[in-house]
Design an enzyme around this catalytic site. Structure first.
Site, PDB file in Angstrom:
ATOM      1  CB  CYS A  88      -0.962  -0.010   1.183  1.00 61.36           C
ATOM      2  SG  CYS A  88      -2.167  -1.339   1.051  1.00 61.36           S
ATOM      3  CG  HIS A 344      -6.794   1.688   0.011  1.00 61.25           C
ATOM      4  ND1 HIS A 344      -5.655   2.302  -0.481  1.00 61.25           N
ATOM      5  CD2 HIS A 344      -6.347   0.595   0.694  1.00 61.25           C
ATOM      6  CE1 HIS A 344      -4.583   1.613  -0.102  1.00 61.25           C
ATOM      7  NE2 HIS A 344      -4.968   0.572   0.599  1.00 61.25           N
TER       8      HIS A 344
END
Lengths: 401, 486
Positions: A88, A344
């Site tokens: 991430c 996200h």
């Protein structure tokens, strides 16, 4: 300690696609959407870009391997293009590549673009993926919320927090993000919710309920960076410059050595310390004006407040419930809605956070704009698993050169 | 030094399906089942099979013995997970017995375990016999009611035996009461009363007589008569036919466990040994295409054995299961919509499995010879931040260690055949940790600091290629005392 990159690189322009379930868009469309805004903002032409970085994490699900998809989508002029992936932290890694290229003098103008097209995977959450031959044999068959949920168990055990107190503070985190996301036209989730909505939502991984988890979205974000001198020569004023960029990667200590209690992120603590040093920040709670953190789950944001040395250890619950991190609080956290509500798309998230900092520091954040123009902001990503992860931190601020 | 049974152990899965749940589900279809809906049967958890049960029985048997240098290991079953891969080889690897031992799978008949035990008792070096069975059962079949899943293990060799073999006798007869072929998934069975009247009754008593004759003893000398037979009173009738006192007939464990197939003669032997006094004479009958009869005499060493769970302890480690649908799902008897997450590829890189077999199958980690830090898995560079020495780690077994829960969750998003998936960080008391699946655990019992022990289980099933991988999982240690366990 190396001298670092403080104030060596300025942001020339940025762009961000709308995040969400972009059923009608390919990754290519999302890339062009973010890039068009960034290019217009920078006021340059594609041929002026010397080098580019593509950040994308689950590339086999949309664009495929290598940096070619970015070069093709933007018709880049046969320049060096590199694809990066670091869980991430991917978007911030792409940014780091571009910033380091400019700081080194290898490029005058560099581009970083992060993209993820998650809604073509068919999964409600992140897709299930292989983890390597040996980990596939020994790691639990776990989901992302399951890994991060464990922070809560360890945090409760460490501080003796009552489960309902922790749950309430976690709920405040989510309610805050929904409030903020509602003021952001590019955010995926824009509905307001209540504490009770969070507390009564279906359990995903104990103690994380549905509303403790961030959205899984499609999206792209883009930055064009250059030196402050070139930015000035291109007519830019009120520059936003990079003060620090740090990445800390777990070396297996948390996963294999009993020195870690499971209630915090060792990488964030180390990366934050290094970032503050690089940026010349001595008292983060007094000096940082705005933060965007990797709130993949509400409990992640909660412990991160302590790992960034802003809340004292064991005190994040209180700061959160006191409104310290609210949009009108002392240091707003996720003023744009965060991962929770902005969404996200993994490869884009790090750049999306920097995009918000950039807008806020230039007074261009619209309805959600902080009136006291933030001068120094921090973005933070966590990739992987609490016991084995990648942490990236950037500090950007108004250029004072 | 005497040759005989040096140690014994057993394993009965924790889940006990209530037979009433089976009868309730099928009574509309087969009303005869209603009358059988009493008691409970042991059912394997979704991650248990004969291999994992054999490993646990083997560990139970080797409890407290310290390092044992075995010469042979035989695994008896008719429900081996692998047709062409030595199942005993997996068991030997999981038990970390080293490679210098002979291994064999013994199967094809319900008599396989007693025959393997007999062969081992004929002499030679120390030898471990493990037997385990998990019979595939059709929904609403009588065997679904009567079968149980379980395992037992017997260690034989020179030393101070807890029991010695007085005599044995065997007959072979191609009596087909039931059968299963490679093409048939389930047993095909003939009439029960015929099995009793034409099978047990005429076939077994003469073998008992031959065995007693060899021992020079009369039938009244038998103090415990262990003969698995599902049909009520068959064991009593056989005993009566042979002149063995009715009081000697051992409980067949039908009410609390069910018949564990090939393993059941050894399960009943272990149950008898647990209750035995020095001088007791235990007779064990294995029936299947003939009969094996073994007569043991218990020695005064019986009280010197280290504590183990055995049959009694595992029966006490019990959780009632009333959800019959779960049993069907565990055994793939119904096709559930498992969702996209269940589609993830579970292919095992066999080369990597071989390379990492000590880590994956034996659960051996490392101990740094420089700083003493324990770590799992064994790695090239020491994990201790103050050491990081290279190539200093000696093999360190972790399978017998107790750990504590450091963090945990109950995950309803990830695919699990038995949601929620419970897992977390296990921190071993002596050092070392690993993020692990939990098994045989109830969500409400999860807590930081809770002691857990390691159990060998099915990790993943690769339905695409018919392979299954095994690994260790953490289970609550609370109901068991494993101190001194190998």
């Amino acid at each position: 300690m190396p001298k670092g990159i403080r104030d060596k690189v300025a942001i020339l322009g940025m762009g961000c696609s709308k995040f969400g379930e972009r059923w009608d868009m390919n990754a290519e469309d999302l890339m062009v959407e973010a890039y068009t805004e960034a290019l217009g903002d920078a006021g340059i032409e594609t041929k002026q870009i010397d080098a580019a970085w593509l950040g994308t994490a689950i590339e086999e699900q949309h664009v495929g391997k290598s940096a070619v998809p970015l070069a093709v989508a933007l018709r880049l002029p046969y320049i060096p293009v590199t694809r990066v992936e670091n869980f991430c932290a991917t978007g911030t890694e792409a940014f780091r590549g571009a910033v380091y290229a400019v700081a080194s003098g290898a490029a005058d103008i560099a581009l970083a673009l992060g993209v993820e097209k998650l809604k073509d995977t068919g999964y409600g959450g992140l897709p299930q993926r292989g983890r390597g031959t040996l980990p596939n044999m020994t790691w639990p068959n776990a989901s992302a919320p399951g890994y991060f949920a464990q922070l809560a168990a360890a945090y409760r055990a460490k501080y003796g927090s009552a489960p309902q107190d922790l749950k309430r503070a976690m709920a405040h985190v989510s309610v805050k993000s929904h409030d903020n996301g509602g003021r952001n036209p590019k955010a995926h989730l824009r509905n307001k919710i209540t504490i009770d909505t969070v507390l009564n939502s279906p359990m995903i991984a104990e103690p994380l309920g549905l509303y403790d988890c961030c959205g899984v979205s499609d999206g792209a974000a883009c930055a064009i960076v250059t030196t402050p001198e070139i930015a000035r020569s291109l007519g830019k004023r009120d520059l936003v410059s990079v003060k620090a960029l740090q990445v800390a990667v777990s070396n297996g200590t948390e996963a294999q050595h009993n020195s870690w209690d499971g209630s915090y992120f060792a990488t964030t603590r180390i990366a934050a310390t290094r970032a503050y040093q690089e940026a010349g920040v001595e008292k983060p709670r007094d000096e940082i004006n705005l933060i965007e953190v990797h709130d993949c789950f509400s409990v992640t944001e909660l412990v991160t407040m302590e790992d960034l040395h802003i809340s004292a250890e064991g005190r994040a619950i209180h700061d959160i419930l006191d409104g310290f991190y609210d949009a009108d609080g002392t240091i707003p956290c996720q003023i744009d809605g965060g991962l929770k509500c902005f969404g996200h798309p993994i490869g884009a998230s790090g750049l999306r956070m920097i995009y918000e900092m950039y807008l806020q520091m230039q007074g261009r954040a619209g309805e959600r704009q902080r009136k006291d123009l933030p001068r120094l902001g921090l973005t933070h990503n966590l990739g992987g698993f609490p016991h084995q992860n990648v942490c990236s931190i950037s500090i950007v601020g108004q250029y004072e050169g | 030094m005497t040759f005989g049974i040096l140690s014994f152990g057993a394993y009965i899965p924790r889940l006990r399906l209530q037979r009433k749940a089976i009868a309730d589900a099928h009574g509309w279809f087969n009303s005869a089942l209603k009358g059988q809906g009493k008691g409970e049967r042991a059912i394997a958890n979704w991650d248990e099979d004969p291999v994992t049960m054999a490993v646990e029985a083997g560990r139970d048997c080797l409890a407290g013995l310290g390092p044992v240098s075995l010469e042979a290991l035989t695994f008896a079953s008719t429900t081996f997970p692998f047709l062409d891969r030595l199942n005993a080889g997996v068991v030997a690897e999981a038990l970390a017995l080293g490679q210098d031992l002979a291994t064999a799978d013994a199967g094809q008949t319900q008599r396989a375990a007693t025959s393997a035990l007999l062969a081992a008792l004929r002499g030679g070096g120390p030898s471990l016999i493990v037997a385990a069975e998990k019979r595939p059962v059709k929904a609403a079949s009588p065997i679904e009611m009567t079968a149980g899943d379980g395992a037992a293990a017997i260690l034989v060799g020179e030393g101070k035996p807890v029991a010695t073999l007085l005599a044995s006798a065997t007959r072979t007869a191609d009596f087909v009461d039931h059968y299963r072929t490679p093409e048939s998934e389930y047993d095909y069975q003939w009439e029960e009363r015929w099995i009793r009247d034409a099978g047990y009754m005429p076939l077994v008593p003469p073998v008992i007589k031959a065995c007693l004759a060899k021992a020079g003893l009369g039938p009244e000398a038998v103090t415990r008569f262990c003969m698995p037979a599902v049909l009520a009173k068959v064991a009593n009738s056989v005993a009566k036919g042979a002149g063995i006192p009715d009081a000697a007939v051992a409980d067949n464990l039908h009410a609390v466990c069910g018949e564990t197939g090939t393993a059941h003669p050894l399960v009943m032997l272990v149950a008898a040994l647990e209750e035995a006094k020095p001088g007791d004479r235990i007779m064990v009958v294995g029936f299947g295409q003939g009969a094996d009869v073994l007569l043991f005499e218990v020695t005064d060493q019986i009280s010197a054995l280290a504590p183990r769970l055995g049959v009694k302890g595992h029966l006490a480690r019990r959780r009632e299961e009333t959800n019959y649908a779960k049993f069907l799902a565990f055994n793939d008897t119904v096709e559930l919509e498992r969702g996209m997450r269940a589609e993830a590829d579970k292919q095992t890189a066999l080369s990597a499995l071989w390379r990492n077999r000590h880590t994956v199958t034996s659960f051996v980690g490392g101990k740094c010879s420089k700083c003493g830090t324990l770590q799992f898995p064994k790695t090239r560079v020491c994990v201790n931040p103050n050491c990081t020495a290279i190539d200093t780690q000696e093999p360190e077994p972790f399978s017998g260690k107790i750990g504590k829960i450091n963090s945990y969750t109950a995950d309803r998003l990830t695919y699990s055949p038995d949601p929620p998936a419970c897992y977390g960080m296990i921190q071993f008391d002596e050092g070392g940790r690993w993020m692990m699946d939990f098994t045989d655990v109830d969500e409400k019992d999860l807590a930081v600091g809770h002691p857990m022990r390691m159990m060998f289980r099915v990790k993943d099933i690769d339905s695409q290629r018919g392979f299954r991988r095994y690994f260790w999982k953490a289970a609550p240690a609370a109901t068991t005392d494993l101190s001194g366990r190998a």
